[in-house]
Design an enzyme around this catalytic site. Structure first.
Site, mmCIF file in Angstrom:
data_model
loop_
_atom_site.group_PDB
_atom_site.id
_atom_site.type_symbol
_atom_site.label_atom_id
_atom_site.label_comp_id
_atom_site.label_asym_id
_atom_site.label_seq_id
_atom_site.Cartn_x
_atom_site.Cartn_y
_atom_site.Cartn_z
ATOM 1 N N GLU A 1 6.658 -12.281 -22.083
ATOM 2 C CA GLU A 1 6.358 -10.906 -21.688
ATOM 3 C C GLU A 1 5.092 -10.394 -22.395
ATOM 4 O OE1 GLU A 1 6.894 -8.833 -19.579
ATOM 5 O OE2 GLU A 1 6.724 -6.804 -20.374
ATOM 6 N N LYS B 1 1.787 -9.140 -20.496
ATOM 7 C CA LYS B 1 1.264 -7.786 -20.719
ATOM 8 C C LYS B 1 -0.224 -7.853 -21.075
ATOM 9 C CE LYS B 1 3.601 -5.777 -19.508
ATOM 10 N NZ LYS B 1 4.893 -5.582 -18.871
ATOM 11 N N HIS C 1 4.533 -29.992 -28.856
ATOM 12 C CA HIS C 1 4.563 -30.879 -27.687
ATOM 13 C C HIS C 1 3.357 -30.670 -26.777
ATOM 14 C CE1 HIS C 1 8.501 -32.288 -28.803
ATOM 15 N NE2 HIS C 1 8.890 -31.026 -28.955
ATOM 16 N N GLU D 1 -2.400 -8.989 -18.003
ATOM 17 C CA GLU D 1 -2.557 -8.096 -16.856
ATOM 18 C C GLU D 1 -3.391 -6.864 -17.154
ATOM 19 O OE1 GLU D 1 0.980 -6.434 -15.004
ATOM 20 O OE2 GLU D 1 1.988 -6.252 -16.922
ATOM 21 N N LYS E 1 1.628 -1.844 -8.510
ATOM 22 C CA LYS E 1 2.900 -1.672 -9.212
ATOM 23 C C LYS E 1 4.051 -2.295 -8.440
ATOM 24 C CE LYS E 1 5.572 0.339 -12.331
ATOM 25 N NZ LYS E 1 5.585 -0.376 -13.606
ATOM 26 N N TRP F 1 -3.816 -1.822 -1.210
ATOM 27 C CA TRP F 1 -3.903 -3.031 -2.026
ATOM 28 C C TRP F 1 -4.216 -4.147 -1.049
ATOM 29 C CZ3 TRP F 1 -1.103 -7.734 -2.562
ATOM 30 C CH2 TRP F 1 -1.414 -8.456 -3.720
ATOM 31 N N CYS G 1 0.872 -1.158 0.000
ATOM 32 C CA CYS G 1 0.000 0.000 0.000
ATOM 33 C C CYS G 1 0.916 1.217 0.000
ATOM 34 C CB CYS G 1 -0.851 -0.004 1.256
ATOM 35 S SG CYS G 1 -1.715 -1.579 1.499
ATOM 36 N N ASN H 1 1.480 -0.366 5.660
ATOM 37 C CA ASN H 1 1.818 -1.093 4.431
ATOM 38 C C ASN H 1 2.614 -2.322 4.850
ATOM 39 O OD1 ASN H 1 2.701 -1.982 1.896
ATOM 40 N ND2 ASN H 1 4.474 -0.603 1.932
ATOM 41 N N GLY H 2 2.115 -3.518 4.494
ATOM 42 C CA GLY H 2 2.824 -4.743 4.868
ATOM 43 C C GLY H 2 1.840 -5.796 5.328
ATOM 44 N N ARG I 1 0.859 1.868 -5.983
ATOM 45 C CA ARG I 1 1.114 0.807 -5.008
ATOM 46 C C ARG I 1 -0.148 0.048 -4.636
ATOM 47 N NH1 ARG I 1 6.237 2.029 -2.635
ATOM 48 N NH2 ARG I 1 5.839 0.518 -1.012
HETATM 49 C C1 AGP Z 1 4.875 -6.123 -15.135
HETATM 50 O O1 AGP Z 1 4.099 -5.535 -16.097
HETATM 51 C C2 AGP Z 1 4.422 -6.271 -13.820
HETATM 52 N N1 AGP Z 1 3.317 -5.583 -13.431
HETATM 53 C C3 AGP Z 1 5.189 -7.112 -12.815
HETATM 54 O O2 AGP Z 1 5.354 -8.375 -13.368
HETATM 55 C C4 AGP Z 1 6.544 -6.549 -12.350
HETATM 56 O O3 AGP Z 1 7.464 -6.585 -13.392
HETATM 57 C C5 AGP Z 1 7.021 -7.377 -11.147
HETATM 58 O O4 AGP Z 1 6.090 -7.239 -10.111
HETATM 59 C C6 AGP Z 1 8.405 -7.012 -10.674
HETATM 60 O O5 AGP Z 1 8.458 -5.701 -10.206
HETATM 61 P P1 AGP Z 1 9.851 -4.987 -9.962
HETATM 62 O O6 AGP Z 1 10.531 -4.879 -11.280
HETATM 63 O O7 AGP Z 1 9.513 -3.668 -9.361
HETATM 64 O O8 AGP Z 1 10.635 -5.860 -9.010
#
Ligand code: AGP
Length: 604
Positions: A477, A481, A500, A484, A599, A74, A2, A98-99, A27
């Site tokens: 990736e 993308k 396979h 998400e 994030k 969050w 958070c 936060n935690g 966050r």
């Molecule tokens: C990517 O689009 C993400 N939202 C997520 O996978 C991110 O890359 C991951 O949480 C790692 O974060 P960081 O690079 O801040 O460690």
């Protein structure tokens, strides 16, 4: 994970708390709340949803005070709902957290038995009750805070107001970041430099276990044992304040377009353009016999791309592992290993734990991070910075390409140090790297074609991404993308794996995105495309002009610029990001703040 903010101000703080929470929304954004001292007692306002919902509440019920705290959430324990929103309150205590408090259930039972009544489903509320209970025993606020912290297991960054202590905000951190900001007659605490960026650039980073009291006179900091300590004050760069969208609709769109600049800035730290050579990154690679990369999500895919380069160019054995697995696997690492954490935020809990695990075993550590003031940046033996600037969109774009750019340059430098390439080859590769920003800009120019294709992909239920070599992590990736931000199920596969198993998924309703620049593997991927076409599959081929000439009939083609294979992942990333972006836009999804995500993942 958070975001928290606390202000001891000289003027009303509510607007500034809200401004800061907007910066911290990356966050988490399930709910938000603020509290302030009003006429000698603490009042709070909370709302489910994003900060704008909290603003609407404040329009109805304004909160006017010069000392306050704020939180954007969050959810970990307890559904997103107003009753679970922070600040939480018990007796004289109002706090934000936060935690995760791991022993909250047993503390809750203990406090219930002592007559405390709980109103939320959160782990956080237990801290408020415990602190209030400890204050009841007659301790001063700071002593009561210390006694409370001593009973907590887990991770926390806290911001605390106490009724009757009108000019005091207390804070504490263990496992979650917290900074102190020094203003002119005003003091701040916040989750990071961005949170206090509009108010001050004078920052003190608290150490693990520290707790703090801020008032108009300044900050009193104590270590985990309760001893007063002095932590250095630093001036943070103005970049921390740069979080505007400009003329773009979304941060993600802006950040995709920022990539030529972000890569240029990052590369300037690793490539000497005048002499066409790499700059030593501060590690003697002749003494490294194995590279262990740890990371999560997109950062782990940057690491997977780097593995191809470190092994191929520098002949350096390289492993890449997801940090959440690595940290609990008891991996066997010899003293000659270099452990490299890759992370945009530098705060991701699993990556940080993996880094610390290596450090405690005497392994040399490095951190490739975009947040240079982060915990990883400060704890690693060597810092490899990326210079992407603040990335706000939850979906990582410019941070990813900046990671790949830096890792590519470091691999070239390692190759030179280890005598696997000569000065001439180093100069050739350095010149290729320097072309990257221009080529990324050209790749972004595929935008209109990508946008048109996105309309079709947006109707799909499932999407497959295929690639070979370094395009395989890019396929992973691409799938991440899309998942998400558009909530479409997507998987990335090594193109050679198709037969396979995944080929069973191929039908006319499942688009297959194939990432295939013309390189030594192109013909093999072309055979895989034929296998798909033969089964009625629909292909979108992302390639260059030469590859487009071999596109199977019926395939839709996105033509990126031709480039050297060493930088192809950097150049081909842009169309993949744009595709996910435009699919999400078509679907009307919340591009920058997708559901259930945050994030910076500072919890396990
Ligand atoms: C990517 O689009 C993400 N939202 C997520 O996978 C991110 O890359 C991951 O949480 C790692 O974060 P960081 O690079 O801040 O460690």
């Amino acid at each position: 994970m958070c975001g928290i903010i606390g202000i001891v101000g000289a003027a009303p703080v509510t607007d500034r708390l809200i401004d800061s929470l907007k910066r911290l929304e990356y966050r988490g954004y399930d709910s938000a709340g603020v509290a302030a001292v009003v006429d000698g007692h603490v009042e709070r306002r909370r709302a489910k949803g994003k900060i704008r919902a909290l603003e609407a509440v404040l329009d109805q019920e304004p909160l006017v005070g010069t000392v306050g705290i704020g939180h954007t959430r969050w959810a970990t324990h307890g559904a997103p709902a107003e009753r679970n929103a922070h600040p939480h309150r018990a007796g004289r205590v109002t706090l934000v957290h936060n935690g995760i408090i791991e022993n909250y259930a047993e503390l809750r039972e203990e406090l219930k038995a002592k007559g405390h009544t709980f109103e939320s489903d959160t782990d956080t509320e237990v801290i408020a009750h415990l602190l209030d209970h400890t204050l009841d025993s007659g301790l001063e606020p700071l002593a009561a805070l210390k006694a409370t912290l001593d009973r907590l297991t887990g991770a926390y960054a806290l911001g605390i107001l106490i009724d009757g202590e009108d000019e005091l905000v207390m804070g504490a951190r263990r496992g979650s970041p917290l900074v102190v900001g020094h203003g002119q007659g005003e003091m701040f605490i916040g989750s990071d430099a961005l949170a206090v960026g509009p108010f001050t650039n004078r920052i003190t980073y608290l150490d693990e276990g520290d707790y703090v009291a801020i008032d108009h006179r300044g900050a009193r900091i104590f270590d985990a044992a309760g001893a007063p300590v002095t932590r250095p004050e630093r001036i943070v760069s103005a970049a921390a304040a740069l979080v505007e969208k400009g003329n773009y609709r979304h941060f993600m769109e802006k950040e995709i377009h920022d990539q030529p600049d972000a890569c240029q800035h990052t590369l300037s730290a690793y490539v000497d353009a005048v002499n066409a050579a790499t700059v030593s990154p501060g590690v003697d690679f002749t003494k490294v016999d194995r590279l262990q990369i740890v990371a999560c999500g997109t950062a782990s895919y940057a690491g997977m791309i780097a593995r191809y380069l470190f092994e191929r160019l520098a002949d350096l054995p390289c492993e890449v592992e997801i940090a959440s697995e690595f940290r609990y696997r008891q991996p066997a690492l010899a003293p000659g290993a270099l452990a490299l954490a890759v992370s945009q935020s530098g705060e991701t809990a699993d990556t940080l734990a993996a880094l610390r695990w290596c450090k405690t075993r005497g392994i040399q550590t490095a951190a490739l991070v975009n947040n240079h003031e982060s915990t990883m940046a400060r704890e690693a033996d060597v810092l490899f910075p990326t210079h992407a600037g603040p990335e706000i969109g939850v979906a990582s774009t410019k941070a990813f390409t900046s990671q790949v750019a830096a890792l590519t340059a470091i691999a070239v430098s390692a190759a030179r140090q280890r005598g696997r390439i000569d000065a001439h080859e180093e100069a050739r590769l350095a010149s290729i790297l320097l072309e990257t920003p221009r080529l990324i800009a050209q790749a972004i120019a595929t935008e209109e074609t990508v946008r048109q294709i996105a309309g079709d992909i947006a109707k799909a239920r499932d999407v497959l991404y295929l690639g070979r070599g370094a395009m395989f992590p890019l396929a992973l990736e691409g799938a991440l993308k899309l998942k998400e931000i558009s909530y479409i199920h997507a998987e990335g596969y090594a193109a050679g794996e198709l037969k396979h198993g995944p080929i069973a998924l191929v039908d006319e309703a499942t688009p297959i995105i194939v990432i295939a620049p013309t390189d030594e593997l192109f013909d093999k991927t072309a055979s895989n495309m034929s296998e798909v076409i033969a089964r009625g599959g629909r292909i979108v081929l992302i390639t260059d002009e030469a590859g487009a000439a071999h596109a199977p009939e019926g395939a839709r083609v996105i033509v990126a610029p031709a480039c050297d294979p060493v930088i192809a992942p950097l150049v081909f990333a842009a169309p993949i990001q744009l595709l996910a972006y435009y699919v999400a836009v078509q679907k009307g999804a919340d591009v920058d703040q997708p559901r259930n995500l945050a994030k910076s993942v500072t919890v396990e």
